[in-house]
Write an enzyme that holds these catalytic residues in place. Structure first.
Site, PDB file in Angstrom:
ATOM      1  N   ASP A 186       0.870  -1.177   0.000  1.00 42.51           N
ATOM      2  CA  ASP A 186       0.000   0.000   0.000  1.00 42.51           C
ATOM      3  C   ASP A 186       0.905   1.225   0.000  1.00 42.51           C
ATOM      4  O   ASP A 186       1.417   1.626   1.046  1.00 42.51           O
ATOM      5  CB  ASP A 186      -0.903  -0.011   1.233  1.00 42.51           C
ATOM      6  N   GLU A 220      -1.352  -1.408  -4.760  1.00 40.72           N
ATOM      7  CA  GLU A 220      -2.606  -0.686  -4.960  1.00 40.72           C
ATOM      8  C   GLU A 220      -2.388   0.478  -5.910  1.00 40.72           C
ATOM      9  O   GLU A 220      -1.396   1.200  -5.822  1.00 40.72           O
ATOM     10  CB  GLU A 220      -3.154  -0.174  -3.624  1.00 40.72           C
ATOM     11  N   ASP A 252      -2.273   1.072   7.214  1.00 40.56           N
ATOM     12  CA  ASP A 252      -1.425   0.832   6.046  1.00 40.56           C
ATOM     13  C   ASP A 252      -1.051  -0.642   5.927  1.00 40.56           C
ATOM     14  O   ASP A 252      -1.101  -1.219   4.836  1.00 40.56           O
ATOM     15  CB  ASP A 252      -0.172   1.710   6.099  1.00 40.56           C
TER      16      ASP A 252
END
Length: 169
Positions: free
Chosen positions: A11, A71, A143
């Protein structure tokens, strides 16, 4: 006979980049590790990107994943922040690619749909489903949880991604 596949989910973020490692064998998921790599906000951008690079490289070296998932980022009203996030995302894709891993990308709504069943869920729903899917899961912060969700999304979609790539030629 199937082999266990180790996946790193990432992420990306300039302040904090989350990472999560899972093992998958068929439909089963097993939590391995998760955490965050941080950069020092008082440093210049290049130094911060180096911190992210070095931290992610250590994760890849330590856990030796077979595949990576990152992502995708979204564009927001602050163009400078979007560009900085894009640079952090570049590091998040570069590190596993340089280690020889195939890197897949997933939109945030695809990640949520893979984990909680709908594309527009809340953080607490993701946290709850992570604990259901992997009872031994440990994560500190959003996160790391998001990175684990990205890894799970990839575990669920990796077969269809391979089929798409094969059909594309």
């Amino acid at each position: 006979m199937q082999n266990t596949i180790r996946i790193v989910g990432i992420d990306p973020g300039l302040r904090r980049t989350g990472w999560g490692i899972i093992d998958t064998l068929g439909n089963s998921l097993r939590f391995v590790a998760s955490g965050t790599v941080t950069s020092d906000g008082d440093m210049d951008l290049a130094s911060r990107l180096c911190q992210l690079h070095d931290g992610l490289a250590e994760v890849v070296h330590t856990y030796k994943p077979d595949e990576a998932a990152v992502e995708q980022t979204f564009v927001n009203k602050d163009a400078v922040a979007t560009l900085k996030l894009g640079q952090a995302r570049g590091i998040a894709m570069l590190v596993p690619a340089r280690a020889g891993l195939r890197v897949s990308e997933y939109a945030p709504n695809a990640v949520k749909k893979a984990v909680i069943g709908v594309g527009h869920g809340e953080k607490h729903q993701i946290h709850m489903m992570l604990k259901i899917l992997m009872p031994k899961v440990e994560f500190k912060g959003d996160d790391a949880a998001d990175a684990l969700a990205i890894a799970i999304c990839h575990a669920h979609n990796r077969g269809s991604n391979r089929m798409r790539e094969a059909l594309a030629g």
